[in-house]
Design an enzyme around this catalytic site. Structure first.
Site, short mmCIF file in Angstrom:
data_model
loop_
_atom_site.label_atom_id
_atom_site.label_comp_id
_atom_site.label_asym_id
_atom_site.label_seq_id
_atom_site.Cartn_x
_atom_site.Cartn_y
_atom_site.Cartn_z
N LYS A 117 101.85 70.10 21.85
CA LYS A 117 101.61 71.36 22.60
C LYS A 117 102.87 71.88 23.26
CE LYS A 117 97.47 72.74 22.64
NZ LYS A 117 96.02 73.10 23.74
N LYS A 199 94.79 70.78 11.34
CA LYS A 199 93.63 71.27 11.72
C LYS A 199 94.18 72.56 11.55
CE LYS A 199 93.59 70.64 16.93
NZ LYS A 199 93.03 70.68 17.97
N LYS A 202 93.03 78.01 16.45
CA LYS A 202 93.17 79.28 16.71
C LYS A 202 94.55 79.81 16.93
CE LYS A 202 90.53 78.35 20.48
NZ LYS A 202 89.68 77.86 20.99
P1 AMP Z 1 88.92 73.96 21.53
O1 AMP Z 1 89.64 75.52 19.99
O2 AMP Z 1 90.98 73.56 21.80
O3 AMP Z 1 88.38 74.61 22.57
O4 AMP Z 1 87.88 73.41 20.65
C1 AMP Z 1 86.85 73.46 20.68
C2 AMP Z 1 85.76 72.09 20.18
O5 AMP Z 1 86.12 72.57 19.12
C3 AMP Z 1 86.44 70.97 20.38
O6 AMP Z 1 85.58 69.82 20.62
C4 AMP Z 1 87.35 70.64 19.36
O7 AMP Z 1 87.74 69.14 18.66
C5 AMP Z 1 86.38 71.27 17.97
N1 AMP Z 1 87.64 72.17 17.11
C6 AMP Z 1 88.83 72.69 17.20
N2 AMP Z 1 88.90 72.91 16.16
C7 AMP Z 1 88.81 72.28 14.64
C8 AMP Z 1 89.06 71.73 13.88
N3 AMP Z 1 89.92 72.41 13.30
N4 AMP Z 1 88.44 70.71 13.16
C9 AMP Z 1 87.12 70.31 13.84
N5 AMP Z 1 86.56 70.49 15.19
C10 AMP Z 1 87.41 71.51 15.80
#
Ligand code: AMP
Ligand code: TRP
Length: 329
Positions: A117, A199, A202
Site C-alpha cells: 500500500k 486478489k 475494492k
Molecule cells: P477489507 O476489504 O480489506 O476490509 O477486507 C475485509 C475481509 O475480506 C478480510 O477478512 C479480507 O481478508 C477479506 N478479503 C478481502 N479481499 C479478499 C479477496 N480478494 N478474497 C478473499 N477474501 C478477501
C-alpha cells in the site's frame, strides 16, 4: 456476553469502497456459518478506514451500509454482536499501549500489506497506515478472542496479534489469550476478474471486482468480459489456468456445486456457456442479497450499533483495566 461458554470469534471489515464478492466469500459468508457455534463479534473497523482520507458524508453512510452487508449476508443480530469500532475507545487505548509495550518497528516494517500500500501511495503515507496492524491486534485481544476468521491477505496481521500477545504475556504476566487464525480452504483469495494474478480488491478498477451492489446488467457484462486462459477446457488448475480456476471457485461457492461436478458439466469445452451460466448464478445471488440489504433501514442499523456498543463495552473495559494494572498505570 460475559456469560457465554462458547469460544469467541472476532472479525471486521473496513467500511470503505465497494464491498465485493472477495469480501463476501473470503470472510463474511464464513462468519455467518460460524455464528451458531461461537460467541461472535463482528466489527465495522472505521478507525482502520481513516488511515487513508475519507469523505465524511460518504463515510457515515458506508459505515451503515457495512452493517447492512453483514445482516444481508446472514449474520443474525440475535446470535452475533455487530458494532462500530470507534464507539469503544478502548481499541485505540490498547493500540497505544501495545505500540509502546510490545510492538517493534521491525515487526511493522515486515508487513507485506503495508509495503504494497505504501509503495502505491508514494510519499503520502500516514503513520496510522503503518501502525494499523497494532490497532488490529488491539481489536482482537480486547475481547479474549479464540479465533479470527479472515481472508488470506490478513493472515500475517493475525500472526502479529499472536506475537504481540505472547510478548506482552511474557514481559508483563499472563494477560491475553492467544488467538488462532481461521482461513477457509476455497475462497480465501478470490482473484480479480481482469487479472487473476492479483486478489479482487475494492481499490482496483471496477472491471476487477463484482461489487455486492452491482446490478444484474453490470455483473453480466463484467463476467462475460472477465479474462480467461488459453485453451478452451473448463478445468481447475490454479497454476496453468488461474482465471478459470478463480471463476470455478466463485461458481462453486455460490451455487453449492462441487468443482468436480462443474468440470463435468462443462466437459464439452468452450468458455461461453460456462460464463453465461456463472453470470446467472452471480445475478441470482446478488438479487437475493440486495433485496435483503434494501429492506434494512439506516435508522434500524443506527439503533443496533448503539445498543451493541453497550454489550461489548464491559469486556473491553475489563481488559484495559487488567492491562493498565500490569503496567503500573
Ligand atoms: P477489507 O476489504 O480489506 O476490509 O477486507 C475485509 C475481509 O475480506 C478480510 O477478512 C479480507 O481478508 C477479506 N478479503 C478481502 N479481499 C479478499 C479477496 N480478494 N478474497 C478473499 N477474501 C478477501
Ligand atoms: N485489517 C482488516 C482488513 O482490512 C480488518 C480488521 C481490522 C480486522 N481489525 C480486525 C479483521 C480484527 C479481523 C480482526 O481486512
Amino acid at each position: 456476553m460475559t456469560t457465554s461458554k462458547k469460544p469467541t470469534i472476532f472479525s471486521g471489515v473496513q467500511p470503505t469502497g465497494n464491498l465485493h464478492l472477495g469480501n463476501y466469500l473470503g470472510a463474511i459468508s464464513q462468519w455467518a456459518v460460524m455464528q451458531e457455534k461461537y460467541q461472535s463479534i463482528f466489527c465495522i473497523v472505521d478507525y482502520h478506514a481513516i488511515t487513508v482520507r475519507q469523505d465524511a458524508e460518504t463515510f457515515r453512510q458506508q459505515i451503515l451500509n457495512t452493517a447492512k452487508v453483514y445482516l444481508a449476508a446472514g449474520i443474525d443480530p440475535k446470535e452475533a454482536i455487530i458494532f462500530q469500532q470507534s464507539d469503544i475507545k478502548e481499541h485505540t487505548e490498547l493500540a497505544w499501549i501495545l505500540n509502546c509495550a510490545s510492538a517493534r518497528m521491525s515487526d511493522l516494517e515486515n508487513m507485506t500489506q503495508f509495503k504494497d500500500k505504501s509503495t502505491a501511495k508514494g510519499e503520502n503515507v500516514s503513520v496510522g497506515l503503518f501502525d494499523y496492524p497494532v490497532l488490529m491486534a488491539a481489536d482482537i485481544l480486547l475481547y479474549g478472542t479464540d479465533a479470527v476468521p479472515v481472508g488470506d491477505d490478513q493472515k500475517q496481521h493475525v500472526e502479529l496479534a499472536r506475537d504481540l500477545a505472547k510478548r506482552f504475556n511474557h514481559d508483563f504476566g499472563e494477560t491475553f489469550k492467544i488467538p488462532e487464525v481461521v482461513i477457509r480452504k476455497e475462497g480465501a483469495r478470490i482473484m480479480g476478474l481482469d487479472n487473476p494474478k492479483q486478489k479482487m480488491s475494492k481499490s482496483a478498477s471496477p472491471a476487477n471486482y463484482i461489487a455486492l451492489t452491482d446490478s444484474a446488467e453490470i455483473n453480466h457484462k463484467k463476467i462475460m468480459r472477465a479474462v480467461t486462459d488459453s485453451g478452451s477446457s473448463v478445468t481447475f488448475d490454479k497454476d496453468n489456468k488461474p482465471a478459470i480456476a478463480n471463476l470455478l471457485t466463485i461458481y462453486s461457492l455460490l451455487s453449492g456445486n462441487t468443482i468436480k461436478n462443474l468440470e463435468h458439466k462443462y466437459r464439452a469445452g468452450g468458455y461461453g456457456d460456462f460464463k453465461k451460466d456463472l453470470a446467472e448464478v452471480v445475478t441470482d445471488f446478488l438479487a437475493d442479497f440486495q433485496q435483503k440489504f434494501n429492506a434494512i433501514s439506516d435508522q434500524e442499523v443506527r439503533e443496533l450499533l448503539k445498543h451493541n456498543a453497550e454489550l461489548v463495552r464491559p469486556k473491553a473495559q475489563a481488559t484495559i483495566e487488567k492491562v493498565k494494572k500490569q503496567l503500573g498505570l
